[in-house]
Scaffold this active site. Structure first.
Site, PDB file in Angstrom:
ATOM      1  N   GLU A 125       3.247  18.556   0.916  1.00  0.00           N
ATOM      2  CA  GLU A 125       3.416  20.121   1.293  1.00  0.00           C
ATOM      3  C   GLU A 125       1.839  20.408  -0.128  1.00  0.00           C
ATOM      4  O   GLU A 125       2.169  20.059  -0.955  1.00  0.00           O
ATOM      5  CB  GLU A 125       4.739  21.124   0.809  1.00  0.00           C
ATOM      6  CG  GLU A 125       4.140  22.364   1.169  1.00  0.00           C
ATOM      7  CD  GLU A 125       5.405  23.587   0.662  1.00  0.00           C
ATOM      8  OE1 GLU A 125       6.269  23.095   0.502  1.00  0.00           O
ATOM      9  OE2 GLU A 125       5.305  25.222   0.953  1.00  0.00           O
ATOM     10  N   ALA A 266      10.579  20.960  -7.425  1.00  0.00           N
ATOM     11  CA  ALA A 266      10.922  19.916  -6.430  1.00  0.00           C
ATOM     12  C   ALA A 266      10.376  20.273  -4.745  1.00  0.00           C
ATOM     13  O   ALA A 266       9.342  21.439  -4.592  1.00  0.00           O
ATOM     14  CB  ALA A 266      12.385  20.458  -6.542  1.00  0.00           C
ATOM     15  N   MET A 267      10.669  19.775  -3.640  1.00  0.00           N
ATOM     16  CA  MET A 267      10.043  19.150  -2.825  1.00  0.00           C
ATOM     17  C   MET A 267      11.346  19.910  -1.625  1.00  0.00           C
ATOM     18  O   MET A 267      12.359  18.447  -1.473  1.00  0.00           O
ATOM     19  CB  MET A 267       9.326  18.960  -2.107  1.00  0.00           C
ATOM     20  CG  MET A 267       8.120  19.144  -0.499  1.00  0.00           C
ATOM     21  SD  MET A 267       7.394  20.289  -0.703  1.00  0.00           S
ATOM     22  CE  MET A 267       8.089  20.546   1.641  1.00  0.00           C
ATOM     23  N   GLU A 268      11.331  20.075  -0.363  1.00  0.00           N
ATOM     24  CA  GLU A 268      12.444  20.360   0.518  1.00  0.00           C
ATOM     25  C   GLU A 268      12.388  19.444   1.218  1.00  0.00           C
ATOM     26  O   GLU A 268      12.934  20.314   2.407  1.00  0.00           O
ATOM     27  CB  GLU A 268      12.548  22.589   1.388  1.00  0.00           C
ATOM     28  CG  GLU A 268      11.075  22.569   2.408  1.00  0.00           C
ATOM     29  CD  GLU A 268      10.443  23.444   0.940  1.00  0.00           C
ATOM     30  OE1 GLU A 268       9.991  23.085   0.408  1.00  0.00           O
ATOM     31  OE2 GLU A 268       9.668  24.339   2.061  1.00  0.00           O
ATOM     32  N   HIS A 301      17.809  26.263  -4.318  1.00  0.00           N
ATOM     33  CA  HIS A 301      16.505  26.618  -3.303  1.00  0.00           C
ATOM     34  C   HIS A 301      15.958  26.074  -2.598  1.00  0.00           C
ATOM     35  O   HIS A 301      15.851  26.031  -1.035  1.00  0.00           O
ATOM     36  CB  HIS A 301      15.562  27.298  -4.879  1.00  0.00           C
ATOM     37  CG  HIS A 301      13.854  27.228  -3.487  1.00  0.00           C
ATOM     38  ND1 HIS A 301      13.592  28.859  -4.263  1.00  0.00           N
ATOM     39  CD2 HIS A 301      12.785  26.932  -3.688  1.00  0.00           C
ATOM     40  CE1 HIS A 301      11.959  28.564  -3.220  1.00  0.00           C
ATOM     41  NE2 HIS A 301      11.750  27.450  -3.393  1.00  0.00           N
ATOM     42  N   GLU A 302      16.195  24.221  -3.247  1.00  0.00           N
ATOM     43  CA  GLU A 302      15.727  23.485  -1.707  1.00  0.00           C
ATOM     44  C   GLU A 302      16.317  22.834  -0.877  1.00  0.00           C
ATOM     45  O   GLU A 302      15.873  23.157   0.377  1.00  0.00           O
ATOM     46  CB  GLU A 302      14.989  22.415  -2.628  1.00  0.00           C
ATOM     47  CG  GLU A 302      14.286  22.194  -3.701  1.00  0.00           C
ATOM     48  CD  GLU A 302      12.672  22.657  -3.795  1.00  0.00           C
ATOM     49  OE1 GLU A 302      12.472  23.347  -2.436  1.00  0.00           O
ATOM     50  OE2 GLU A 302      12.473  23.765  -4.522  1.00  0.00           O
ATOM     51  N   HIS A 305      16.366  26.218   1.692  1.00  0.00           N
ATOM     52  CA  HIS A 305      14.923  26.018   2.479  1.00  0.00           C
ATOM     53  C   HIS A 305      15.145  25.166   4.506  1.00  0.00           C
ATOM     54  O   HIS A 305      14.093  25.730   5.149  1.00  0.00           O
ATOM     55  CB  HIS A 305      13.921  25.004   2.574  1.00  0.00           C
ATOM     56  CG  HIS A 305      13.092  25.237   0.554  1.00  0.00           C
ATOM     57  ND1 HIS A 305      12.457  26.830   1.598  1.00  0.00           N
ATOM     58  CD2 HIS A 305      12.342  25.578   0.093  1.00  0.00           C
ATOM     59  CE1 HIS A 305      11.476  27.626   0.691  1.00  0.00           C
ATOM     60  NE2 HIS A 305      11.375  26.455  -0.163  1.00  0.00           N
ATOM     61  N   GLU A 324       8.947  31.368   1.168  1.00  0.00           N
ATOM     62  CA  GLU A 324       9.041  31.357  -0.395  1.00  0.00           C
ATOM     63  C   GLU A 324       9.860  31.739  -1.441  1.00  0.00           C
ATOM     64  O   GLU A 324      10.567  31.979  -1.800  1.00  0.00           O
ATOM     65  CB  GLU A 324       7.659  30.719  -0.720  1.00  0.00           C
ATOM     66  CG  GLU A 324       7.016  29.677  -0.434  1.00  0.00           C
ATOM     67  CD  GLU A 324       8.685  28.523  -0.942  1.00  0.00           C
ATOM     68  OE1 GLU A 324       9.542  28.811  -1.860  1.00  0.00           O
ATOM     69  OE2 GLU A 324       8.078  26.734  -0.386  1.00  0.00           O
TER      70      GLU A 324
HETATM   71  N1  TRP Z   1       8.337  23.976  -1.349  1.00  0.00           N
HETATM   72  C1  TRP Z   1       7.731  23.482  -2.628  1.00  0.00           C
HETATM   73  C2  TRP Z   1       9.206  24.452  -3.013  1.00  0.00           C
HETATM   74  O1  TRP Z   1       8.906  25.666  -3.476  1.00  0.00           O
HETATM   75  C3  TRP Z   1       7.167  23.829  -3.896  1.00  0.00           C
HETATM   76  C4  TRP Z   1       6.337  22.583  -3.559  1.00  0.00           C
HETATM   77  C5  TRP Z   1       6.837  21.277  -3.655  1.00  0.00           C
HETATM   78  C6  TRP Z   1       4.195  22.603  -3.549  1.00  0.00           C
HETATM   79  N2  TRP Z   1       5.599  20.106  -4.009  1.00  0.00           N
HETATM   80  C7  TRP Z   1       4.827  21.305  -4.079  1.00  0.00           C
HETATM   81  C8  TRP Z   1       3.885  23.332  -3.480  1.00  0.00           C
HETATM   82  C9  TRP Z   1       3.187  20.628  -3.680  1.00  0.00           C
HETATM   83  C10 TRP Z   1       2.238  22.874  -3.087  1.00  0.00           C
HETATM   84  C11 TRP Z   1       1.865  21.601  -3.406  1.00  0.00           C
HETATM   85  O2  TRP Z   1      10.495  24.717  -3.124  1.00  0.00           O
HETATM   86 ZN    ZN Z   2      10.580  26.478  -2.259  1.00  0.00          ZN
END
Ligand code: TRP
Ligand code: ZN
Length: 862
Positions: A125, A266-268, A301-302, A305, A324
């Site tokens: 993302e 973090a990333m979902e 949060h993650e 998602h 978000e």
């Molecule tokens: N979607 C992620 C969150 O809010 C955000 C995120 C994680 C992100 N890594 C990223 C956005 C790198 C842009 C680039 O939970």
């Molecule tokens: Zn998020």
């Protein structure tokens, strides 16, 4: 391959929301084959493509070179056009196969496939997938992914990707492979893989319908003992989402991996969340209560998602707040349910005011659904996230829990498995509630924080009170004229004589530039309690006197309103001092004393209520900021509070000492209040202040108390200060997350010499630019320390400008995040203002700037 940002040939172009067109080709299935190696990773993608409209197949690529391209098994003709690989396809369905080679270890942008601490991991993302494989890298193209990874078995014994593990085996030459399949179609931004030598904390969760989910938190072996809190938070969040939103998890596996180098929190990614290790790892010796809280919030949060983001995703990146804003609102509700809802609301509003209000009032202001961007990474903002959450909260307040839940259910049912828009969400809320939200949509299209003026007058003989409301939404870039927006205002009146609430609380929908509300049966002079619970994300202007604010700070029955009354009293006092060079501190001191003495209040609330608004927040209240005048006023009030109430602070500090390290609501609150008391004792200037702080530090059996002692010492010029920082560094020399605190505490110190300290720390051997956490802990922290950053010499501006330029060559996304503090130039007195602008201009003149930094700097110059 050149990993550095390519020099800009032409000025970058903006993408517009209005230009959206559906994809002309979809990709129902993709098979990815990775031959993993840190230096050269070979990636082959087999895409089944299906025509949806006219035109050739266009696949996005970023720093990729196609080595082979076949269509239906035969070498194909293709061309590169503006970064896209273009193939003229004659039929309606084909299989396209492409091979590329990428270099994870040379990837300092941390987007795409990169190396971190010996691991290989991905971040896709928003537009990172195009750095891994040619693909229509847009969120409305949903594909089923099959992934095969081959790697050295000793170096990368663990191979993870999205979905279910479907096969693995050993290969010659010490290599092995693993295969994963994700049955849920997903956009490319949710793709993930991880390869490395990882240990796992395993657990399981049984969903409401009886399905067993295998949970795993994967970390470096030495960190395994620090994963229990995150696991607990995950299971709590899974249960909560079933209860609160009726959302069950859908796969048999849910994995989380912690990595040290990460651009965000973090990333979902579907079934394989990847986390900045700071939001996973915790034990009492290394993590503060705030870290524990943040871990629970981010894990939730993650996880949330999975529905709000993954099962229903975004049609395009202009809809980012769809996932978000909603998900932040959901994690705020979750956290509020785990402890003190009142304190959580205060914390959330403090974050909104510290991060989002300045954004909304500055050159980078944008609506929660923007109309254009140059680089989407610049739009992962407090506006999209936190104001987005406030907008959802207003819907919740206006519709009520039952209708809101019905709207949410309808939204998930209707759009499951698809890419939706903010409009779809609003329509679902309208359809489920029967409400007309036409005007409410303005919150999605207009930027700027509304200012609401509230004037209450009383007609004593008639027994009536009249509340006159006025609103104005300030002009923001590209939006000179605004319409009034509908907002829910929770309102109550208190009697000046009786001190009681005169009427039950009302929720007024204030919709229009002006509105009058009449209250009947008001015999005594009323006092106004407005925007209770911070029901609308606006600024309230009222002419309430110090006496009224003091009363409300002691007696309002809405905890947020009570906190707010105290904050307003403090702000009024400080602003008066800045304006006139003197102020009467008596009302604040009396109110703080009363709050400290109130046995009915929880310590965490007291801690929030008696803490002064930050110098930066005070600056935000002024048209033209003179940071030195703010510092003088702030120091004066803080010292007066410390001196006058020294016995109270000492009593509180001693009385809260028994908290220990138990992570409970009560324990957290006591540690927090004890820390606030210590801060005031040190600020009072009493002789034993440094010794008391040193003792607090030395006796700590947990990181919260240790950090509190260190922060208090950081304010002093004492031998104990240097000793404590040296001891802290020695003790945690091999723990990167704790060393971040060591840097951050020094960068946040409210001292005149912080700028010198920060410049020196930038040359410290432990300061590395390639780790975003470390960068933020020094440079990010420094830039929000108003008195240090705005040092009269202008050295702070130069320091930040240099950092932006240097970082831009390594990691443009992270570099661009450093720009906004300089973008506030127009709010400062002319000398500083000029120096800040000059710094922005110097950055803009740097050859080879990324589009990330270009966009932030050029917009900041206006
Ligand atoms: N979607 C992620 C969150 O809010 C955000 C995120 C994680 C992100 N890594 C990223 C956005 C790198 C842009 C680039 O939970
Ligand atoms: Zn998020």
């Amino acid at each position: 391959m050149d990993i550095r940002t390519q020099p800009l040939a032409a000025p970058p172009v903006a993408i517009h929301r209005a230009d959206y067109v559906p994809p002309s080709w979809t990709v129902p299935d993709i098979a990815l084959d990775f031959d993993l190696d840190p230096v050269r990773t070979q990636v082959t993608g087999r895409l089944s493509v299906v025509r949806q409209g006219a035109g050739p197949l266009r696949l996005d690529g970023d720093a990729l070179v196609a080595e082979t391209v076949t269509v239906d098994g035969t070498p194909a003709e293709w061309a590169m056009e503006g970064g896209q690989l273009v193939i003229d396809l004659v039929g309606d369905a084909h299989v396209v196969e492409i091979s590329v080679t990428i270099a994870p270890e040379a990837n300092t942008q941390l987007m795409g496939l990169y190396a971190s601490d010996g691991l290989l991991c991905t971040q896709c993302e928003a537009e990172g997938f195009r750095r891994i494989m040619f693909f229509p890298d847009r969120p409305d193209v949903l594909a089923r992914y099959s992934v095969r990874m081959t790697a050295d078995r000793a170096r990368y014994p663990v191979l993870l990707s999205n979905g279910d593990h479907v096969g693995s085996g050993t290969l010659p030459d010490g290599r092995h492979y693993a295969e994963w399949r994700d049955p849920f179609p997903k956009p490319s931004y949710l793709f993930a893989l991880v390869a490395g030598d990882l240990a796992v904390n395993r657990d399981s969760f049984v969903t409401g319908s009886g399905k067993i989910v295998e949970l795993g938190i994967w970390v470096r072996a030495g960190d395994l003992a620090r994963t229990d809190h995150a696991m607990h938070a995950l299971k709590t969040a899974m249960a909560w989402d079933e209860r609160a939103y009726g959302r069950e998890y859908d796969l048999g596996v849910f994995n989380i991996v912690a990595v040290s180098d990460f651009n965000f929190g973090a990333m979902e990614n579907k079934g394989l969340n990847i986390f900045n290790s700071r939001y996973i790892l915790a034990d009492p010796d290394t993590a503060t209560d705030l870290d524990y809280d943040a871990i629970a919030t981010v894990v939730a949060h993650e996880y949330f998602h999975n529905w709000s983001g993954n099962r229903v995703t975004c049609r395009d990146w202009f809809q980012l707040s769809l996932k978000e804003g909603f998900t932040v609102f959901r994690d705020q509700q979750y956290s509020a349910d785990q402890g003190s809802a009142a304190v959580k609301r205060i914390e959330d509003v403090r974050v909104l005011r510290a991060a989002q209000f300045p954004e909304d009032g500055g050159p980078l202001a944008h609506p929660i659904r923007p109309n254009s961007y140059i680089e989407i990474s610049n739009f992962y903002t407090a506006t999209i996230y936190n104001k987005g959450a406030e907008v959802i909260r207003m819907l919740h307040t206006m519709l009520g829990e039952a209708a809101f839940r019905a709207g949410s259910d309808l939204y998930f049912d209707r759009h499951d498995g698809t890419a939706a828009t903010c409009e779809d969400f609003i329509v679902a809320m309208e359809d489920a509630s029967g409400r007309d939200l036409s005007r409410f949509r303005l919150w999605y299209s207009q930027a700027g924080t509304p200012r609401v003026h509230a004037a209450l007058d009383h007609d004593a003989p008639g027994g009536r009170a009249r509340l006159r409301l006025q609103q104005a939404v300030p002009a923001t870039p590209g939006q000179p004229h605004k319409q009034a927006m509908p907002m829910p205002l929770r309102i109550a009146l208190f009697g000046e004589l009786s001190g009681t609430k005169l009427l039950p609380e009302q929720t007024v929908i204030f919709d229009g530039a002006h509105q009058e509300i009449l209250f009947e049966g008001i015999g005594e002079r009323p006092m106004l309690s407005i925007n209770r619970g911070f029901s609308a994300p606006v600024t309230i202007e009222s002419d309430r006197s110090a006496a009224e604010l003091a009363f409300l700070s002691a007696h309002d029955d809405d905890p947020f309103a009570r906190y707010e009354a105290m904050q307003q009293l403090m702000v009024d006092t400080l602003v008066e001092d800045v304006a006139t060079g003197t102020a009467d501190h008596a009302a604040v001191i009396a109110a703080v004393k009363a709050t400290l003495a109130d046995p009915g209040l929880e310590p965490a609330f007291v801690a929030e209520a008696v803490t002064l608004p930050s110098e930066a927040y005070l600056g935000d209240q002024m048209l033209v900021v003179d940071p030195q005048a703010v510092t003088r006023a702030w120091d004066r009030l803080r010292r007066a509070l410390g001196e006058t109430l020294i016995a109270d602070w000492r009593g509180t500090h001693a009385g809260m000492a028994a908290a220990g390290h138990a992570y409970t609501s009560a324990g957290k609150g006591m540690r927090r209040l004890r820390g606030v008391a210590l801060g005031y004792i040190v600020a009072s200037g009493v002789e034993d202040g440094p010794a008391l702080a040193a003792a607090h530090f030395a006796a700590a059996d947990n990181m919260t108390d240790r950090q509190t002692g260190l922060s208090a010492l950081a304010m002093t010029a004492s031998a104990q200060r240097d000793a404590a920082f040296a001891a802290f560094h020695a003790r945690y020399a091999d723990n990167g997350l704790v060393l971040d605190k060591w840097f951050q505490t020094q960068a946040l110190a409210p001292r005149d010499d912080t700028i010198d300290v920060v410049e020196r720390l930038a040359t410290h051997p432990d300061f590395v630019l390639t780790n975003p956490n470390r960068l933020r802990s020094l440079v990010g922290a420094f830039a929000i320390n108003q008195r240090a950053f705005h040092d009269a010499s202008g050295r702070g501006y130069r320091f930040l400008g240099d950092m932006v330029v240097t970082m831009d060559r390594l990691n443009p996304q992270t570099a661009a995040k450093l720009v906004p503090p300089l973008g506030r130039w127009s709010r400062f007195e002319p000398v500083r203002s000029g120096m800040m602008r000059a710094e922005l201009e110097r950055v803009l003149a740097t050859p080879g700037l990324s589009k990330d930094v270009f966009e932030q700097v050029s917009k900041s110059l206006g």
